[in-house]
Design a protein around this motif. Sequence first.
Motif, short mmCIF file in Angstrom:
data_model
loop_
_atom_site.label_atom_id
_atom_site.label_comp_id
_atom_site.label_asym_id
_atom_site.label_seq_id
_atom_site.Cartn_x
_atom_site.Cartn_y
_atom_site.Cartn_z
N PRO A 8 1.87 8.25 9.88
CA PRO A 8 1.17 7.14 8.97
C PRO A 8 2.27 6.24 8.87
O PRO A 8 3.32 6.41 8.37
N ALA A 9 1.91 4.98 9.17
CA ALA A 9 3.01 3.78 9.04
C ALA A 9 2.38 2.47 8.84
O ALA A 9 2.73 1.38 9.44
N ALA A 10 1.25 2.63 8.01
CA ALA A 10 0.64 1.35 7.50
C ALA A 10 1.52 0.71 6.30
O ALA A 10 0.85 -0.40 5.96
N GLY A 11 2.18 1.43 5.54
CA GLY A 11 2.90 0.96 4.21
C GLY A 11 3.35 -0.51 4.18
O GLY A 11 3.91 -0.72 5.47
N TYR A 12 3.58 -0.86 3.25
CA TYR A 12 4.10 -2.25 3.16
C TYR A 12 5.52 -2.29 3.50
O TYR A 12 6.16 -3.11 3.66
N GLY A 13 6.36 -1.25 3.12
CA GLY A 13 7.62 -1.32 2.71
C GLY A 13 8.39 -2.26 1.88
O GLY A 13 9.36 -2.99 2.28
N THR A 14 7.71 -2.39 0.80
CA THR A 14 8.06 -3.48 -0.18
C THR A 14 9.56 -3.11 -0.57
O THR A 14 10.22 -4.53 -1.02
N ARG A 15 10.01 -2.07 -0.47
CA ARG A 15 11.44 -1.70 -1.16
C ARG A 15 12.59 -2.45 0.03
O ARG A 15 13.62 -2.53 -0.60
N LYS A 25 8.55 -1.36 8.27
CA LYS A 25 9.43 -0.65 7.82
C LYS A 25 9.89 0.44 9.16
O LYS A 25 11.37 0.71 9.41
N GLU A 26 8.99 0.86 9.75
CA GLU A 26 9.31 2.14 10.63
C GLU A 26 10.13 1.49 11.97
O GLU A 26 10.54 2.48 12.63
N GLN A 102 -5.14 1.57 9.53
CA GLN A 102 -5.62 1.77 8.18
C GLN A 102 -5.98 0.51 7.69
O GLN A 102 -5.24 -0.45 7.43
N MET A 105 -4.69 -0.22 1.93
CA MET A 105 -3.64 0.47 1.96
C MET A 105 -3.87 1.55 0.52
O MET A 105 -3.79 0.98 -0.43
N LYS A 106 -4.65 2.75 0.93
CA LYS A 106 -5.32 3.52 -0.46
C LYS A 106 -4.46 4.62 -0.41
O LYS A 106 -4.99 5.62 -0.99
N GLY A 107 -3.23 4.70 0.01
CA GLY A 107 -2.42 6.08 -0.09
C GLY A 107 -2.22 6.85 1.12
O GLY A 107 -2.86 6.60 2.04
N ALA A 111 -4.49 7.28 4.55
CA ALA A 111 -4.04 6.95 5.77
C ALA A 111 -4.11 8.16 6.78
O ALA A 111 -4.49 8.15 8.04
N ASP A 130 9.82 7.55 7.56
CA ASP A 130 11.06 6.91 6.83
C ASP A 130 11.87 8.12 6.32
O ASP A 130 12.77 7.89 5.64
P1 UTP Z 1 5.57 4.95 0.85
O1 UTP Z 1 5.21 4.55 -0.28
O2 UTP Z 1 7.19 5.57 1.04
O3 UTP Z 1 5.87 3.43 1.81
O4 UTP Z 1 4.89 5.85 1.70
P2 UTP Z 1 5.45 1.99 1.71
O5 UTP Z 1 4.53 2.11 0.74
O6 UTP Z 1 5.71 1.38 2.78
O7 UTP Z 1 7.07 1.58 0.84
P3 UTP Z 1 7.30 0.69 -0.48
O8 UTP Z 1 7.24 1.84 -1.64
O9 UTP Z 1 6.49 -0.35 -0.60
O10 UTP Z 1 8.77 0.31 -0.17
C1 UTP Z 1 5.29 7.01 2.55
C2 UTP Z 1 4.61 6.85 4.03
O11 UTP Z 1 3.22 6.62 3.88
C3 UTP Z 1 2.75 5.49 4.56
C4 UTP Z 1 3.85 4.64 4.58
O12 UTP Z 1 3.82 3.76 5.77
C5 UTP Z 1 5.10 5.35 4.70
O13 UTP Z 1 5.42 5.87 6.20
N1 UTP Z 1 1.54 4.91 4.08
C6 UTP Z 1 1.56 5.04 2.65
C7 UTP Z 1 0.52 4.67 4.80
O14 UTP Z 1 0.50 4.68 6.02
N2 UTP Z 1 -0.71 4.07 4.19
C8 UTP Z 1 -0.81 3.91 2.58
O15 UTP Z 1 -1.69 3.54 2.02
C9 UTP Z 1 0.29 4.52 2.03
#
Ligand code: UTP
Length: 274
Positions: A8-15, A25-26, A102, A105-107, A111, A130
């Motif tokens: 799962p690599a769809a997250g925004y990586g906001t940190r 982020k990946e 995805q 981004m619903k969690g 994903a 990560d």
């Molecule tokens: P994280 O919450 O650590 O990633 O999710 P994030 O949201 O990218 O980071 P921040 O908090 O904004 O900095 C853990 C993993 O789940 C994936 C993320 O890509 C990460 O690998 N993920 C999370 C998804 O693929 N989709 C989602 O909707 C949420």
Amino acid sequence: MIKKCLFPAAGYGTRFLPATKATPKEMLPVLTKPLIQYGVEEALDAGMDTMAIVTGRGKRAIEDHFDISYELEHQIKGTSKEHYLTEIRDVITKCTFSYTRQIEMKGLGHAILSGQTLIGNEPFAVVLADDLCHAPKGVLSQMLDLYEKYQCSIVAIEEVPKEETNKYGVIAGKEIEKDIFMISDMVEKPDPKDAPSNLAIIGRYILTPDIFDIIKTTKPGKGGEIQITDALLTQAKKGMVLAYKFDGERFDCGSIDGFVKATNYFYELEKEKN
Ligand code: UTP
């Protein structure tokens, strides 16, 4: 036996903003390798050859990374720099990669469900790139040994300081063998005072495919997201889910602190090699 690994690599990586504004982020590197390549190498080491990646908008660099760059190959061929490409060439030769997006981004649970189309009806591994792991025997390899014996979903866990339980899914369970727990409860990001233990789930899972139907009926939980922790608790109540305290190091490269620690750790390892 388990051949497919889902990332799962769809997250925004906001940190990691602004670094992650246009770069996934990946793809952030620890030394010279992007995080996701470490994860793919761990899966490959465990005998998996089919990598299924759940991406989102702005993540195309991941696809380009696991592909041949003819221009670069042409430039570097026969030069003293060619060895820099050895590891990535090896990965590309030994695995296949497939992708799905995805859309919202619903969690993490959502994903993983988005990846069903790539996984089908078979047990599979999940790696959150990560969470960077280093162990004499890879964490996924350790978990596969356990899967062979128990044939059920397994999550990797680690003891964390009690005040940090609100960053993780936390389990409660009975230790049935050394470092192996049968899960009786799981809570997503509990306040330290409500945490059932200090055993936190990290980004390595083996999942049986019935998890997909369970996720479909899992309601949004903490943060309004569909949590894999909630789906796994349902699965644990229906049958059995194990938690495994793995042997090795884990770095939370989704946080700046963990990322810096990982960089220093891998740098020291490299220095020892040379
Ligand atoms: P994280 O919450 O650590 O990633 O999710 P994030 O949201 O990218 O980071 P921040 O908090 O904004 O900095 C853990 C993993 O789940 C994936 C993320 O890509 C990460 O690998 N993920 C999370 C998804 O693929 N989709 C989602 O909707 C949420």
